[in-house]
Design an enzyme around this catalytic site. Sequence first.
Site, PDB file in Angstrom:
ATOM      1  CB  ALA A 160     -12.056  -6.225  43.706  1.00 22.68           C
TER       2      ALA A 160
ATOM      3  CG  HIS B  59     -12.098 -31.343  21.370  1.00 25.65           C
ATOM      4  ND1 HIS B  59     -11.845 -30.129  20.768  1.00 25.65           N
ATOM      5  CD2 HIS B  59     -12.739 -32.102  20.448  1.00 25.65           C
ATOM      6  CE1 HIS B  59     -12.305 -30.155  19.524  1.00 25.65           C
ATOM      7  NE2 HIS B  59     -12.846 -31.344  19.297  1.00 25.65           N
TER       8      HIS B  59
END
Length: 480
Positions: free
Chosen positions: A334, A458
């Site tokens: 697509a 993190h």
Amino acid sequence: MAMSKYESTYDVIVLGAGPAGYVAAIRAAQLGLKTACVDNWMSPDGKTSLGGTYINAGCISSMALLESAKIYHQIRHDIKDHGISVDNISLDVPKMIARKDKKVDMLSKQIKQVFADNGIDFIHGSGKLMNARQVSATPPNGGKPIILNAKNVILATGSSPIELNCAAIDNDVIIDSTAALSLQTVPKKLGIIGAGIIGLEIGGIWNKLGSDVTLLEAQEIFLHVTDQQISLEAYKIYTDQGLDLRMGTRVISAKRSKDKVIVEYQDQEGNHTLKLDKLIVASGRKPNSENIAAPEAELVLDENGYIHVDEKCCTTVPGVYAIGDLTLLGPMLAHKGLEEGVFVAEQIANMETPINYDIIPSVIYTDPEIAWVGHTEQAVQAMGIKYNTGVFPLKANGRAEAIDKTEGLVKIITNAETDIIMGVHIIGINASELIAEAVLAMEFSASSEDLARTIHAHPTISEVLHEAALAIDNRSLHLP
Ligand code: NAI
């Protein structure tokens, strides 16, 4: 012929309102070109529905159902460890399908609105390229065609499932991938011919909803398009989930027997029979080019129906372009078609914008997802280039552990001399989103050192890419 409410000559007429076609029409209109789009998709209630397979019967439908299936599966199997219990879980498949249909309807209407906002004329009908940049649009239920003139025509009619002689679709027990996304009950025993991208995506959904899923695949090698380390990992994960993957099989016949389907197939060990409640044929797709042009138009197609184009999506007919699944330029995806829509509209408006066919991400929307960009390790080996690899497993990622999504790995392949990234391959949660960073890195010819020096939040799953980049030099920080 009646010209009625439509312009006598358009700058651009687009045939097809899938991702390639609707984007081409929108971009053309944004650039001030008088644009029309002809599309023949009909929703079950007989109305027009823009968006092509991608919205109506492919990615969006598949994703909406996968989400429902994941929730159901999670409640049934995974939430006890969280200290949560739920009694009397039940499944209302028609409601689940209705939710999916609502999403499809909403997104399709959104495109209709964007068309209206940009002054694009939408014509519901089957478009055909006639002589001399003329297009005919035949209403979906037959009737007199409207003839439209255009300075430029963009062909974007997409693709449809390939039918197999040995397993003729009866739209009841033997169905194609479109119908497989609208089943009203969970088939107890479900067979799928083809363990390619569609087979795996659909098989994964019904497996989570409770079907016993058997996939019959002609190839000996599982997912030969992906990096083989990833496909090995995928094979292990999918079979652990309960998918019965039978490789190297040749289906001899599939026949209805009362409300079941009997499949006969052959493999190295001999002949076998399967008795199934439903059989889905997912053995590839073919371009929708059968009636796309009158012979006088002299449009050149190959023996499989793909339209001949050059690297700028120009067909053999001046002023006529072909984009998306209709051509062999780039993969049948697509987002490839979507980019080509922009590319061609901008060419028509005399803008020279590049399209990079070498850096197109591919995604398999299973659970977990698979995503990749660039070369596989086997391709790099075949090219004889010296290379390095950095691999990091999701089980060493803190966020993945916290949310119980530790399946999978990330692999980065770099040129050993320049350290430039040549390929990134991911199997794991949100691989489809993680790959965007790799695509961007490769677009800027980044090295693994560039990725290694990029600070990632993190704890996040995105750190797996950072760690895989560090692993190129054996300096991963969280590998036990
Ligand atoms: P595919 O080419 O990915 O897989 C079809 C599989 O069927 C192949 O592995 C082939 O070996 C096998 N096969 C063919 N005939 C067979 C037979 N008689 N018996 C057993 N196996 C047989 O095609 P698929 O899955 O139908 O997808 C079509 C296209 O649509 C692909 O190019 C794919 O890239 C694209 N697509 C992409 C999606 C995505 O980006 N997530 C989603 C859906 C489709």
